[in-house]
Design a protein around this motif. Structure first.
Motif, PDB file in Angstrom:
ATOM      1  N   ILE A 200      48.105 -26.058 -25.814  1.00 58.84           N
ATOM      2  CA  ILE A 200      47.237 -25.681 -26.944  1.00 58.84           C
ATOM      3  C   ILE A 200      47.779 -26.361 -28.211  1.00 58.84           C
ATOM      4  N   VAL A 201      46.933 -27.118 -28.840  1.00 58.28           N
ATOM      5  CA  VAL A 201      47.327 -27.773 -30.100  1.00 58.28           C
ATOM      6  C   VAL A 201      46.474 -27.181 -31.217  1.00 58.28           C
ATOM      7  N   ARG A 202      47.120 -26.661 -32.303  1.00 59.58           N
ATOM      8  CA  ARG A 202      46.385 -26.043 -33.418  1.00 59.58           C
ATOM      9  C   ARG A 202      46.605 -26.852 -34.701  1.00 59.58           C
ATOM     10  N   ASP A 203      45.656 -26.729 -35.604  1.00 56.92           N
ATOM     11  CA  ASP A 203      45.916 -27.327 -36.927  1.00 56.92           C
ATOM     12  C   ASP A 203      46.624 -26.304 -37.808  1.00 56.92           C
ATOM     13  N   GLU A 204      46.848 -26.706 -39.090  1.00 55.22           N
ATOM     14  CA  GLU A 204      47.638 -25.803 -39.927  1.00 55.22           C
ATOM     15  C   GLU A 204      46.898 -24.496 -40.233  1.00 55.22           C
ATOM     16  N   GLU A 205      45.601 -24.464 -39.984  1.00 53.85           N
ATOM     17  CA  GLU A 205      44.806 -23.235 -40.167  1.00 53.85           C
ATOM     18  C   GLU A 205      44.728 -22.427 -38.872  1.00 53.85           C
ATOM     19  N   ASN A 206      45.487 -22.861 -37.873  1.00 57.13           N
ATOM     20  CA  ASN A 206      45.491 -22.191 -36.569  1.00 57.13           C
ATOM     21  C   ASN A 206      44.202 -22.361 -35.762  1.00 57.13           C
ATOM     22  N   ARG A 207      43.378 -23.297 -36.190  1.00 56.20           N
ATOM     23  CA  ARG A 207      42.197 -23.586 -35.368  1.00 56.20           C
ATOM     24  C   ARG A 207      42.644 -24.430 -34.182  1.00 56.20           C
ATOM     25  N   VAL A 208      41.997 -24.209 -33.044  1.00 57.92           N
ATOM     26  CA  VAL A 208      42.401 -24.935 -31.839  1.00 57.92           C
ATOM     27  C   VAL A 208      41.806 -26.334 -31.878  1.00 57.92           C
ATOM     28  N   ARG A 209      42.698 -27.333 -31.840  1.00 58.93           N
ATOM     29  CA  ARG A 209      42.233 -28.723 -31.783  1.00 58.93           C
ATOM     30  C   ARG A 209      41.964 -29.114 -30.337  1.00 58.93           C
ATOM     31  N   ASP A 228      30.936 -18.995 -25.999  1.00 65.90           N
ATOM     32  CA  ASP A 228      30.195 -18.191 -26.959  1.00 65.90           C
ATOM     33  C   ASP A 228      31.122 -17.397 -27.888  1.00 65.90           C
ATOM     34  N   LEU A 229      32.147 -18.083 -28.438  1.00 63.91           N
ATOM     35  CA  LEU A 229      33.083 -17.423 -29.354  1.00 63.91           C
ATOM     36  C   LEU A 229      32.589 -17.604 -30.786  1.00 63.91           C
ATOM     37  N   SER A 230      33.020 -16.740 -31.700  1.00 66.40           N
ATOM     38  CA  SER A 230      32.495 -16.822 -33.059  1.00 66.40           C
ATOM     39  C   SER A 230      33.259 -17.804 -33.932  1.00 66.40           C
ATOM     40  N   SER A 231      34.355 -18.374 -33.384  1.00 63.35           N
ATOM     41  CA  SER A 231      35.125 -19.312 -34.188  1.00 63.35           C
ATOM     42  C   SER A 231      35.977 -20.161 -33.274  1.00 63.35           C
ATOM     43  N   ASN A 232      36.440 -21.317 -33.784  1.00 60.56           N
ATOM     44  CA  ASN A 232      37.383 -22.082 -32.977  1.00 60.56           C
ATOM     45  C   ASN A 232      38.823 -21.733 -33.344  1.00 60.56           C
ATOM     46  N   ARG A 233      38.997 -20.699 -34.154  1.00 60.74           N
ATOM     47  CA  ARG A 233      40.344 -20.163 -34.377  1.00 60.74           C
ATOM     48  C   ARG A 233      40.472 -18.967 -33.423  1.00 60.74           C
ATOM     49  N   PHE A 234      40.894 -19.267 -32.204  1.00 56.73           N
ATOM     50  CA  PHE A 234      40.980 -18.179 -31.208  1.00 56.73           C
ATOM     51  C   PHE A 234      42.363 -18.160 -30.549  1.00 56.73           C
ATOM     52  N   TYR A 235      42.651 -17.016 -30.013  1.00 59.63           N
ATOM     53  CA  TYR A 235      43.941 -16.812 -29.336  1.00 59.63           C
ATOM     54  C   TYR A 235      43.674 -16.326 -27.925  1.00 59.63           C
ATOM     55  N   ILE A 236      44.565 -16.639 -27.080  1.00 56.43           N
ATOM     56  CA  ILE A 236      44.376 -16.203 -25.685  1.00 56.43           C
ATOM     57  C   ILE A 236      45.460 -15.203 -25.310  1.00 56.43           C
ATOM     58  N   CYS A 237      45.023 -14.037 -24.843  1.00 54.45           N
ATOM     59  CA  CYS A 237      46.049 -13.083 -24.394  1.00 54.45           C
ATOM     60  C   CYS A 237      45.590 -12.409 -23.106  1.00 54.45           C
ATOM     61  N   PRO A 238      46.509 -12.272 -22.129  1.00 49.72           N
ATOM     62  CA  PRO A 238      46.162 -11.616 -20.859  1.00 49.72           C
ATOM     63  C   PRO A 238      45.941 -10.123 -21.057  1.00 49.72           C
ATOM     64  N   VAL A 239      45.011  -9.566 -20.312  1.00 52.18           N
ATOM     65  CA  VAL A 239      44.728  -8.131 -20.384  1.00 52.18           C
ATOM     66  C   VAL A 239      45.189  -7.436 -19.114  1.00 52.18           C
ATOM     67  N   SER A 240      44.967  -8.118 -17.992  1.00 57.57           N
ATOM     68  CA  SER A 240      45.365  -7.507 -16.730  1.00 57.57           C
ATOM     69  C   SER A 240      45.959  -8.579 -15.823  1.00 57.57           C
ATOM     70  N   ILE A 241      46.689  -8.089 -14.834  1.00 58.51           N
ATOM     71  CA  ILE A 241      47.339  -8.997 -13.893  1.00 58.51           C
ATOM     72  C   ILE A 241      46.977  -8.555 -12.485  1.00 58.51           C
ATOM     73  N   LYS A 242      46.646  -9.494 -11.660  1.00 55.63           N
ATOM     74  CA  LYS A 242      46.330  -9.182 -10.277  1.00 55.63           C
ATOM     75  C   LYS A 242      47.522  -9.592  -9.415  1.00 55.63           C
ATOM     76  N   ILE A 243      47.970  -8.682  -8.575  1.00 55.65           N
ATOM     77  CA  ILE A 243      49.115  -8.994  -7.712  1.00 55.65           C
ATOM     78  C   ILE A 243      48.661  -8.953  -6.258  1.00 55.65           C
ATOM     79  N   VAL A 244      48.933 -10.035  -5.571  1.00 53.26           N
ATOM     80  CA  VAL A 244      48.525 -10.117  -4.171  1.00 53.26           C
ATOM     81  C   VAL A 244      49.754  -9.931  -3.298  1.00 53.26           C
TER      82      VAL A 244
END
Ligand SMILES: [Zn+2]
Ligand SMILES: [Zn+2]
Ligand SMILES: [Zn+2]
Length: 473
Positions: A200-209, A228-244
């Motif tokens: 992930i490469v961001r600019d100084e405004e934290n927008r994803v390049r 369909d996100l409202s901005s290109n300044r987004f973050y990714i975080c896991p919510v759940s984990i699947k274990i097999v």
């Protein structure tokens, strides 16, 4: 033979101790330990496993028994083995009941008496539902290396419904269960999940390049549009984990689903067991039976005194040495009929030094040395029977308790209890030993009783019963 050998279990629900012949017990346990729809040969393998574990744990054969409830081989609960009653099985199996019972009868009958051994001793026959590709080496699970619990490859169980299982957890759940805290800041800042989301490469405004997802590169704006996100300044975080997970259980010993598949491909129960337990033998076990419950036990009986040593003499002239000798002679054949090997230190009216008696014990090395005596006391009202054991000798104490209980119940002689004693005999014997003072020759009533041959006979029966009680449980 083995059908006579009894297994004793405690049923906590009904607060009941139940005894069942070994082979019946295998039948009782089988349906709760394996899927009844499995191949006959795999049910047979399980029957051998159950029998092996019952024998290994049997108290009578020196096993540990149930370690929650005293003096039983197992308990009917999750602690040892819970199992279904016939009524419950009728409900579960419905119209298949008769057929399934027949299948169980067959699996047990066709393996009757068979157990798994290594060097002639029953093994710890562990098993599990599905290994998921290979079983385990014991030291990875139970810390010690067991020669017959080695890793073996097994893809026989690939069709098992338990081959693979997946579970999904929210991060909060994982935090709770593992008692940890994820650092959310880090996740927000970085948000990369190697192999899934990278670079992930961001600019100084934290927008994803730039961002690489699933190996393909996107710009932030492309992702904004596609997802369909409202901005290109987004973050990714896991919510759940699947274990097999692969397999079911810890993977020690026999893989039941694997065994079933082997059976389907034509292997016998012996071949199946031989595959999963390294280096074992399937052998017929030899057991003490109902008719010979004391098989293998050695008892040395010691009638006290003798010859010119009369011991105590009652007011009417009855001598201690004669009472104890006739009692010992009565007991010997009784115990022999039950399978025990019995010796007497003397079988006639002769004097015998104490150290000769202990030497005899040293050469015979009996399970128990039991010495008979009478007591005498200034107060002629004293009555009853008592026993002495040497301090710390808990087994002799237990035996004494059983014998006195039988004497009290069967012939109504007062039970004066089992106590520690410091006698020469007890101190100098290298074997479990008991001195039993049968009664008081200073008591007229007891002297009269002991002069009666029938009474001596009854007394010996009660002692025999006590000994049997001790060895039975
Ligand atoms: Zn138990
Ligand atoms: Zn397997
Ligand atoms: Zn004596």
């Amino acid at each position: 033979m083995s059908e006579d050998f009894l297994i004793c279990f405690f049923d906590p629900e009904n607060d009941q101790i139940v005894k069942r012949p070994l082979e019946d017990m295998v039948k009782i346990l089988l349906p709760s330990q394996i899927d009844i729809s499995f191949q006959l040969e795999s049910l047979k393998a399980q029957a051998v496993i159950i029998r092996t574990n019952l024998i290994r744990n049997s108290l009578k054969l020196g096993g540990k028994g149930c370690e929650k409830y005293e003096n039983v081989d197992l308990c009917k609960s999750d602690h040892c083995h819970d199992f279904y009653s016939l009524e419950e099985l009728k409900d579960i199996w419905k119209e298949d009941f008769e057929m399934n019972i027949e299948k169980i009868e067959k699996a047990v009958k066709e393996t009757e008496g068979d157990i798994l051994t290594i060097e002639g001793k029953p093994i710890m026959a562990l098993y599990h539902n599905t290994c998921g590709g290979s079983t385990e080496n014991s030291e990875n699970i139970i810390k010690n290396k067991v020669v017959y619990l080695r890793k073996v490859l097994c893809d026989y169980c690939i069709e098992s419904p338990n081959w693979e299982e997946s579970k999904e957890y929210f991060l909060e759940e994982i935090e709770k269960k593992l008692n940890i805290k994820f650092s959310k800041d880090d996740l927000f800042k970085k948000g990369e999940i190697s192999g899934y989301i990278d670079n992930i490469v961001r600019d100084e405004e934290n927008r994803v390049r730039k961002i690489k997802i699933g190996g393909k590169e996107f710009t932030g704006s492309e992702i904004m549009e596609l997802l369909d996100l409202s901005s290109n300044r987004f973050y990714i975080c896991p919510v759940s984990i699947k274990i097999v997970s692969r397999g079911s259980g810890e993977g020690l010993g026999y893989c039941q689903y694997g065994g079933n598949e082997m059976a389907r491909r034509g292997h016998t129960y012996k071949e199946i067991l031989d595959y999963y337990y390294t280096g074992i033998k399937v052998e017929r076990c030899l057991l003490p039976s109902i008719k010979k419950p004391l098989m293998g036990k050695v008892i040395l009986i010691d009638p006290g005194h003798g010859g010119e040593d009369f011991g105590y003499v009652g007011n009417n002239g009855l001598k201690e040495k004669d009472i104890v000798l006739s009692l010992s002679k009565e007991i010997k054949p009784k115990l022999e009929r039950l399978g025990a090997k019995v010796y007497l230190t003397r079988n006639k009216d002769e004097n015998m030094l104490l150290n000769k008696r202990t030497k005899m014990a040293d050469s015979i090395r009996p399970d128990f040395f039991i010495s008979f005596h009478m007591d005498f006391f200034a107060n002629s009202n004293n009555r009853g029977c008592k026993a002495y054991y040497f301090r710390g000798d808990e087994e002799s104490k237990k035996l004494g308790v059983k014998i006195l209980e039988e004497i009290e119940r069967d012939i109504n002689i007062k039970n004066k209890g089992v106590r520690e004693g410091d006698f020469y005999l007890l101190k100098n014997l290298n074997t479990s030993s008991l001195i039993i003072e049968l009664g008081y020759l200073s008591n007229l009533e007891e002297e009269k009783k002991f002069s009666d041959k029938r009474f001596i006979k009854q007394f010996s029966e009660a002692i025999g019963k006590g000994i049997l009680q001790y060895f039975e449980y």
